[in-house]
Motif scaffolding. Sequence first.
Motif, mmCIF file in Angstrom:
data_model
loop_
_atom_site.group_PDB
_atom_site.id
_atom_site.type_symbol
_atom_site.label_atom_id
_atom_site.label_comp_id
_atom_site.label_asym_id
_atom_site.label_seq_id
_atom_site.Cartn_x
_atom_site.Cartn_y
_atom_site.Cartn_z
ATOM 1 N N ASP A 57 3.920 33.430 -52.171
ATOM 2 C CA ASP A 57 5.330 32.763 -51.779
ATOM 3 C C ASP A 57 6.301 32.974 -53.183
ATOM 4 N N LYS A 58 5.587 33.409 -54.362
ATOM 5 C CA LYS A 58 6.428 33.216 -55.486
ATOM 6 C C LYS A 58 6.818 34.585 -56.155
ATOM 7 N N ILE A 59 6.477 35.726 -55.770
ATOM 8 C CA ILE A 59 6.841 36.922 -56.067
ATOM 9 C C ILE A 59 7.798 37.566 -55.369
ATOM 10 N N LEU A 60 8.375 38.485 -56.095
ATOM 11 C CA LEU A 60 9.589 39.274 -55.700
ATOM 12 C C LEU A 60 8.817 40.523 -55.071
ATOM 13 N N VAL A 61 9.081 40.801 -53.899
ATOM 14 C CA VAL A 61 8.884 42.239 -53.212
ATOM 15 C C VAL A 61 9.861 43.041 -52.912
ATOM 16 N N ARG A 62 10.197 44.216 -53.652
ATOM 17 C CA ARG A 62 11.025 45.095 -53.331
ATOM 18 C C ARG A 62 11.022 45.703 -52.028
ATOM 19 N N ASP A 63 12.236 45.589 -51.208
ATOM 20 C CA ASP A 63 12.296 46.375 -49.928
ATOM 21 C C ASP A 63 13.018 47.244 -49.898
ATOM 22 N N ASP A 64 12.661 48.643 -50.254
ATOM 23 C CA ASP A 64 13.164 49.956 -50.298
ATOM 24 C C ASP A 64 14.147 50.095 -49.218
ATOM 25 N N LYS A 65 13.628 49.854 -48.011
ATOM 26 C CA LYS A 65 14.409 50.232 -46.588
ATOM 27 C C LYS A 65 15.643 49.163 -46.727
ATOM 28 N N TRP A 66 15.647 47.871 -47.145
ATOM 29 C CA TRP A 66 16.725 47.234 -47.119
ATOM 30 C C TRP A 66 17.658 47.827 -47.968
ATOM 31 N N TRP A 67 17.288 48.292 -49.402
ATOM 32 C CA TRP A 67 18.155 48.871 -50.090
ATOM 33 C C TRP A 67 18.951 49.919 -50.059
ATOM 34 N N SER A 68 18.140 50.840 -49.139
ATOM 35 C CA SER A 68 18.553 52.180 -48.797
ATOM 36 C C SER A 68 19.893 51.977 -47.720
ATOM 37 N N GLU A 69 19.421 51.033 -47.034
ATOM 38 C CA GLU A 69 20.562 50.840 -46.146
ATOM 39 C C GLU A 69 21.942 50.037 -46.468
ATOM 40 N N ASN A 70 21.624 49.248 -47.697
ATOM 41 C CA ASN A 70 22.505 48.391 -48.213
ATOM 42 C C ASN A 70 23.136 48.551 -49.575
ATOM 43 N N LEU A 71 22.651 49.727 -50.112
ATOM 44 C CA LEU A 71 23.090 49.874 -51.545
ATOM 45 C C LEU A 71 24.505 50.076 -51.796
ATOM 46 N N LYS A 72 25.162 50.860 -51.114
ATOM 47 C CA LYS A 72 26.826 51.026 -51.455
ATOM 48 C C LYS A 72 27.542 49.611 -51.079
ATOM 49 N N LYS A 73 27.021 48.963 -50.171
ATOM 50 C CA LYS A 73 27.761 47.827 -49.806
ATOM 51 C C LYS A 73 27.454 46.728 -50.912
ATOM 52 N N THR A 74 26.397 46.646 -51.382
ATOM 53 C CA THR A 74 25.704 45.562 -52.416
ATOM 54 C C THR A 74 26.513 46.045 -53.445
ATOM 55 N N GLU A 75 26.581 47.136 -54.148
ATOM 56 C CA GLU A 75 27.149 47.675 -55.408
ATOM 57 C C GLU A 75 28.609 47.480 -55.572
ATOM 58 N N GLN A 76 29.200 47.577 -54.223
ATOM 59 C CA GLN A 76 30.915 47.266 -54.191
ATOM 60 C C GLN A 76 30.990 45.549 -54.307
ATOM 61 N N GLN A 77 30.075 44.894 -53.635
ATOM 62 C CA GLN A 77 30.241 43.457 -53.874
ATOM 63 C C GLN A 77 30.095 42.958 -55.267
ATOM 64 N N PHE A 78 29.076 43.609 -55.814
ATOM 65 C CA PHE A 78 28.712 43.084 -57.105
ATOM 66 C C PHE A 78 29.680 43.609 -58.254
ATOM 67 N N LYS A 79 30.482 44.757 -57.874
ATOM 68 C CA LYS A 79 31.490 45.098 -58.973
ATOM 69 C C LYS A 79 32.590 44.227 -58.838
ATOM 70 N N LEU A 80 32.893 43.798 -57.477
ATOM 71 C CA LEU A 80 34.156 42.774 -57.192
ATOM 72 C C LEU A 80 33.776 41.538 -57.806
ATOM 73 N N TRP A 81 32.504 41.107 -57.827
ATOM 74 C CA TRP A 81 32.116 39.877 -58.324
ATOM 75 C C TRP A 81 32.546 39.967 -60.138
ATOM 76 N N GLN A 82 32.031 41.008 -60.612
ATOM 77 C CA GLN A 82 32.060 41.271 -62.025
ATOM 78 C C GLN A 82 33.424 41.331 -62.282
ATOM 79 N N ALA A 83 34.212 41.900 -61.748
ATOM 80 C CA ALA A 83 35.746 42.074 -62.003
ATOM 81 C C ALA A 83 36.486 40.556 -62.037
ATOM 82 N N SER A 84 35.911 39.674 -61.041
ATOM 83 C CA SER A 84 36.823 38.462 -60.899
ATOM 84 C C SER A 84 36.429 37.610 -61.823
#
Length: 71
Positions: free
Chosen positions: A44-71
């Motif tokens: 319950d304390k480790i981070l498990v990478r979810d490649d399926k989630w990242w493959s489905e959400n990478l573009k949207k997440t990158e866009q949100q991250f860039k918007l957050w960085q720019a704000s």
Amino acid sequence: MSNDAEAGAAFDKVTNLTLANTPALSKLPKEIADTLPTSPRLADKILVRDDKWWSENLKKTEQQFKLWQAS
């Protein structure tokens, strides 16, 4: 090393990493085995990478991250 439990256990002791050689885990002292990422005590304390989630959400997440960085 992947077929040699003793060598795998020695690797785990030195690096604190876990190999796919699960028989090696039984060769480790409990105090070391309990600190490895595969330890049930840490499930319950480790981070498990979810490649399926990242493959489905990478573009949207990158866009949100860039918007957050720019704000």
